[in-house]
Design a protein around this motif. Structure first.
Motif, PDB file in Angstrom:
ATOM      1  N   SER A  26      -5.440  -7.355  -5.940  1.00  0.00           N
ATOM      2  CA  SER A  26      -4.962  -7.078  -7.296  1.00  0.00           C
ATOM      3  C   SER A  26      -3.519  -7.534  -7.473  1.00  0.00           C
ATOM      4  O   SER A  26      -3.133  -8.038  -8.542  1.00  0.00           O
ATOM      5  N   LEU A  27      -2.710  -7.381  -6.432  1.00  0.00           N
ATOM      6  CA  LEU A  27      -1.318  -7.830  -6.507  1.00  0.00           C
ATOM      7  C   LEU A  27      -1.233  -9.342  -6.657  1.00  0.00           C
ATOM      8  O   LEU A  27      -0.421  -9.857  -7.431  1.00  0.00           O
ATOM      9  N   ILE A  28      -2.066 -10.047  -5.909  1.00  0.00           N
ATOM     10  CA  ILE A  28      -1.970 -11.508  -5.879  1.00  0.00           C
ATOM     11  C   ILE A  28      -2.667 -12.155  -7.079  1.00  0.00           C
ATOM     12  O   ILE A  28      -2.153 -13.104  -7.671  1.00  0.00           O
ATOM     13  N   PHE A  29      -3.819 -11.616  -7.468  1.00  0.00           N
ATOM     14  CA  PHE A  29      -4.673 -12.335  -8.417  1.00  0.00           C
ATOM     15  C   PHE A  29      -4.796 -11.689  -9.791  1.00  0.00           C
ATOM     16  O   PHE A  29      -5.561 -12.169 -10.632  1.00  0.00           O
ATOM     17  N   THR A  30      -4.058 -10.588 -10.069  1.00  0.00           N
ATOM     18  CA  THR A  30      -4.069  -9.996 -11.402  1.00  0.00           C
ATOM     19  C   THR A  30      -2.634  -9.768 -11.873  1.00  0.00           C
ATOM     20  O   THR A  30      -1.689  -9.880 -11.095  1.00  0.00           O
ATOM     21  N   ASP A  31      -2.499  -9.409 -13.147  1.00  0.00           N
ATOM     22  CA  ASP A  31      -1.189  -9.106 -13.723  1.00  0.00           C
ATOM     23  C   ASP A  31      -1.008  -7.613 -13.965  1.00  0.00           C
ATOM     24  O   ASP A  31      -0.122  -7.209 -14.726  1.00  0.00           O
ATOM     25  N   GLN A  32      -1.828  -6.780 -13.329  1.00  0.00           N
ATOM     26  CA  GLN A  32      -1.679  -5.337 -13.464  1.00  0.00           C
ATOM     27  C   GLN A  32      -0.314  -4.889 -12.958  1.00  0.00           C
ATOM     28  O   GLN A  32       0.262  -5.494 -12.053  1.00  0.00           O
ATOM     29  N   THR A  33       0.195  -3.803 -13.531  1.00  0.00           N
ATOM     30  CA  THR A  33       1.472  -3.279 -13.071  1.00  0.00           C
ATOM     31  C   THR A  33       1.316  -2.667 -11.678  1.00  0.00           C
ATOM     32  O   THR A  33       0.209  -2.295 -11.267  1.00  0.00           O
ATOM     33  N   ILE A  34       2.431  -2.537 -10.974  1.00  0.00           N
ATOM     34  CA  ILE A  34       2.415  -1.938  -9.638  1.00  0.00           C
ATOM     35  C   ILE A  34       1.926  -0.496  -9.723  1.00  0.00           C
ATOM     36  O   ILE A  34       1.152  -0.039  -8.866  1.00  0.00           O
ATOM     37  N   LEU A  35       2.343   0.236 -10.750  1.00  0.00           N
ATOM     38  CA  LEU A  35       1.908   1.622 -10.918  1.00  0.00           C
ATOM     39  C   LEU A  35       0.400   1.700 -11.095  1.00  0.00           C
ATOM     40  O   LEU A  35      -0.271   2.530 -10.457  1.00  0.00           O
ATOM     41  N   THR A  36      -0.154   0.852 -11.948  1.00  0.00           N
ATOM     42  CA  THR A  36      -1.600   0.858 -12.177  1.00  0.00           C
ATOM     43  C   THR A  36      -2.369   0.555 -10.899  1.00  0.00           C
ATOM     44  O   THR A  36      -3.345   1.221 -10.564  1.00  0.00           O
ATOM     45  N   ILE A  37      -1.912  -0.449 -10.163  1.00  0.00           N
ATOM     46  CA  ILE A  37      -2.574  -0.825  -8.905  1.00  0.00           C
ATOM     47  C   ILE A  37      -2.523   0.318  -7.908  1.00  0.00           C
ATOM     48  O   ILE A  37      -3.517   0.638  -7.248  1.00  0.00           O
ATOM     49  N   ALA A  38      -1.370   0.966  -7.792  1.00  0.00           N
ATOM     50  CA  ALA A  38      -1.220   2.078  -6.849  1.00  0.00           C
ATOM     51  C   ALA A  38      -2.183   3.206  -7.177  1.00  0.00           C
ATOM     52  O   ALA A  38      -2.905   3.701  -6.292  1.00  0.00           O
ATOM     53  N   LEU A  39      -2.231   3.626  -8.425  1.00  0.00           N
ATOM     54  CA  LEU A  39      -3.081   4.755  -8.815  1.00  0.00           C
ATOM     55  C   LEU A  39      -4.564   4.403  -8.724  1.00  0.00           C
ATOM     56  O   LEU A  39      -5.379   5.239  -8.318  1.00  0.00           O
ATOM     57  N   GLU A  40      -4.922   3.172  -9.083  1.00  0.00           N
ATOM     58  CA  GLU A  40      -6.328   2.765  -9.030  1.00  0.00           C
ATOM     59  C   GLU A  40      -6.853   2.677  -7.606  1.00  0.00           C
ATOM     60  O   GLU A  40      -8.068   2.720  -7.392  1.00  0.00           O
ATOM     61  N   HIS A  41      -5.958   2.570  -6.635  1.00  0.00           N
ATOM     62  CA  HIS A  41      -6.392   2.436  -5.244  1.00  0.00           C
ATOM     63  C   HIS A  41      -6.136   3.698  -4.422  1.00  0.00           C
ATOM     64  O   HIS A  41      -6.104   3.638  -3.190  1.00  0.00           O
ATOM     65  N   GLY A  42      -5.975   4.814  -5.095  1.00  0.00           N
ATOM     66  CA  GLY A  42      -5.981   6.089  -4.397  1.00  0.00           C
ATOM     67  C   GLY A  42      -4.646   6.650  -3.988  1.00  0.00           C
ATOM     68  O   GLY A  42      -4.586   7.716  -3.356  1.00  0.00           O
ATOM     69  N   PHE A  43      -3.543   5.980  -4.338  1.00  0.00           N
ATOM     70  CA  PHE A  43      -2.227   6.506  -3.993  1.00  0.00           C
ATOM     71  C   PHE A  43      -1.789   7.529  -5.047  1.00  0.00           C
ATOM     72  O   PHE A  43      -2.014   7.328  -6.246  1.00  0.00           O
ATOM     73  N   ASN A  44      -1.159   8.610  -4.598  1.00  0.00           N
ATOM     74  CA  ASN A  44      -0.750   9.672  -5.514  1.00  0.00           C
ATOM     75  C   ASN A  44       0.447   9.279  -6.372  1.00  0.00           C
ATOM     76  O   ASN A  44       0.654   9.843  -7.445  1.00  0.00           O
ATOM     77  N   SER A  45       1.236   8.323  -5.886  1.00  0.00           N
ATOM     78  CA  SER A  45       2.413   7.895  -6.641  1.00  0.00           C
ATOM     79  C   SER A  45       2.774   6.476  -6.231  1.00  0.00           C
ATOM     80  O   SER A  45       2.396   6.002  -5.154  1.00  0.00           O
ATOM     81  N   VAL A  46       3.549   5.818  -7.083  1.00  0.00           N
ATOM     82  CA  VAL A  46       3.981   4.470  -6.771  1.00  0.00           C
ATOM     83  C   VAL A  46       5.008   4.485  -5.644  1.00  0.00           C
ATOM     84  O   VAL A  46       5.128   3.509  -4.885  1.00  0.00           O
ATOM     85  N   SER A  47       5.743   5.585  -5.477  1.00  0.00           N
ATOM     86  CA  SER A  47       6.737   5.655  -4.406  1.00  0.00           C
ATOM     87  C   SER A  47       6.055   5.683  -3.030  1.00  0.00           C
ATOM     88  O   SER A  47       6.553   5.065  -2.084  1.00  0.00           O
ATOM     89  N   VAL A  48       4.915   6.372  -2.911  1.00  0.00           N
ATOM     90  CA  VAL A  48       4.159   6.381  -1.659  1.00  0.00           C
ATOM     91  C   VAL A  48       3.634   4.990  -1.364  1.00  0.00           C
ATOM     92  O   VAL A  48       3.676   4.514  -0.219  1.00  0.00           O
ATOM     93  N   PHE A  49       3.126   4.329  -2.390  1.00  0.00           N
ATOM     94  CA  PHE A  49       2.627   2.957  -2.263  1.00  0.00           C
ATOM     95  C   PHE A  49       3.736   2.016  -1.798  1.00  0.00           C
ATOM     96  O   PHE A  49       3.558   1.225  -0.865  1.00  0.00           O
ATOM     97  N   ASN A  50       4.898   2.108  -2.432  1.00  0.00           N
ATOM     98  CA  ASN A  50       6.034   1.261  -2.060  1.00  0.00           C
ATOM     99  C   ASN A  50       6.480   1.519  -0.628  1.00  0.00           C
ATOM    100  O   ASN A  50       6.795   0.584   0.125  1.00  0.00           O
ATOM    101  N   HIS A  51       6.526   2.809  -0.243  1.00  0.00           N
ATOM    102  CA  HIS A  51       6.970   3.172   1.102  1.00  0.00           C
ATOM    103  C   HIS A  51       6.042   2.577   2.168  1.00  0.00           C
ATOM    104  O   HIS A  51       6.507   2.012   3.171  1.00  0.00           O
ATOM    105  N   LEU A  52       4.720   2.697   1.962  1.00  0.00           N
ATOM    106  CA  LEU A  52       3.779   2.163   2.939  1.00  0.00           C
ATOM    107  C   LEU A  52       3.847   0.637   2.985  1.00  0.00           C
ATOM    108  O   LEU A  52       3.768   0.037   4.064  1.00  0.00           O
ATOM    109  N   PHE A  53       4.021   0.009   1.832  1.00  0.00           N
ATOM    110  CA  PHE A  53       4.125  -1.445   1.804  1.00  0.00           C
ATOM    111  C   PHE A  53       5.340  -1.926   2.587  1.00  0.00           C
ATOM    112  O   PHE A  53       5.264  -2.911   3.338  1.00  0.00           O
TER     113      PHE A  53
END
Length: 277
Positions: free
Chosen positions: A233-260
């Motif tokens: 989704s990051l590479i091939f779509t224009d979805q926002t980072i927040l949308t991608i994080a929530l759609e893939h099971g992360f509770n917040s974008v900060s958790v997603f960013n930290h793991l990345f």
């Protein structure tokens, strides 16, 4: 061409890469920055490497892949160092032939256990030690085929930007049941109690067996699966980072960013920018 053989070290080398087994110089060495991919396998026990972003520990029968041009220093290896170097041109050609969308993969900063990598390295190590004094042309042909094989295995079982899920693991039936359940509903909030219920074991037995099979904890596996599912989704779509994080099971974008940052040493936005190029 055989560059070096001896009781302490063996190196086979050609234009596509090299295989190395050594039993000396296993503690702190100089900083290195190589223009190739490097697979490190730890057959006997813990190996440790220092990176600018932190230390990497590789447990027994686990492996780790360095991307090209990463500053690193070997701190120690237990009894033996097993190393495979692969030139980017070979890995890129292999990725093209296998049909990967991302043909210049960036492997994650993660060490873990995989049966197929373990089996391959065990066979290669045994063959080289038994045949170290064989016909040089035989060893050269063996090297060429071995580098092609490990390139395929790295792409199939090495976690990275080319994957849309955590690499498949053939495991015991009760662990496989949990893995399949997690894949089907990875966006949901799983607890260790729920996972162990699917496995039909106590949560302590389950957690121990899962770590023994994969080299990582059940919750870490789930978070990594979510991350790798998000990469496409990051590479091939224009979805926002927040949308991608929530759609893939992360509770917040900060958790997603930290793991990345932990896995790639960059933010999802930086990852998207680099791989879209």
């Amino acid at each position: 061409m055989i560059l070096c053989t001896g009781r302490q070290k063996m190196i086979l080398d050609n234009n596509d890469g090299l295989l190395l087994i050594r039993h000396d110089h296993l503690y702190e060495r100089d900083w290195r920055n190589d223009d190739c991919y490097k697979l490190i396998f730890s057959p006997y026990g813990q190996a440790e490497y220092q990176l600018s972003q932190g230390d990497i520990s590789i447990g027994q029968n686990e492996f780790f892949i360095f991307n090209p041009n990463i500053d690193h220093k070997q701190l120690k290896a237990t009894k033996e160092k097993f190393l495979v170097e692969i030139q980017p041109s070979l890995l890129k050609e292999t990725a093209l032939q296998l049909g990967f969308k991302v043909i210049e993969p960036e492997f994650s900063l993660l060490s873990y256990r995989h049966a197929q990598i373990h089996q391959w390295t065990s066979f290669i190590r045994d063959f080289l030690m038994i045949n170290k004094d064989s016909n040089p042309m035989s060893n050269q042909l063996f090297l060429e085929n071995s580098l092609a094989q490990i390139s395929i295995l790295m792409l199939q079982y090495g976690s990275g930007s080319h994957q849309n899920q955590f690499p498949k693991i053939i495991s015991k039936q009760n662990i496989n049941s949990v893995l399949n359940a997690l894949k089907e509903s990875y966006q949901e909030d799983w607890t260790l109690d729920q996972m162990s219920l699917v496995a039909g074991m106590s949560k302590y037995q389950f957690a121990h067996l899962f770590k023994e099979e994969t080299g990582i904890s059940p919750y870490s596996w789930l978070q990594l699966y979510r991350l790798f599912k998000s990469q496409q989704s990051l590479i091939f779509t224009d979805q926002t980072i927040l949308t991608i994080a929530l759609e893939h099971g992360f509770n917040s974008v900060s958790v997603f960013n930290h793991l990345f940052r932990k896995i790639y040493n960059k933010t999802p936005t930086q990852f998207r920018s680099i791989h879209r190029k």
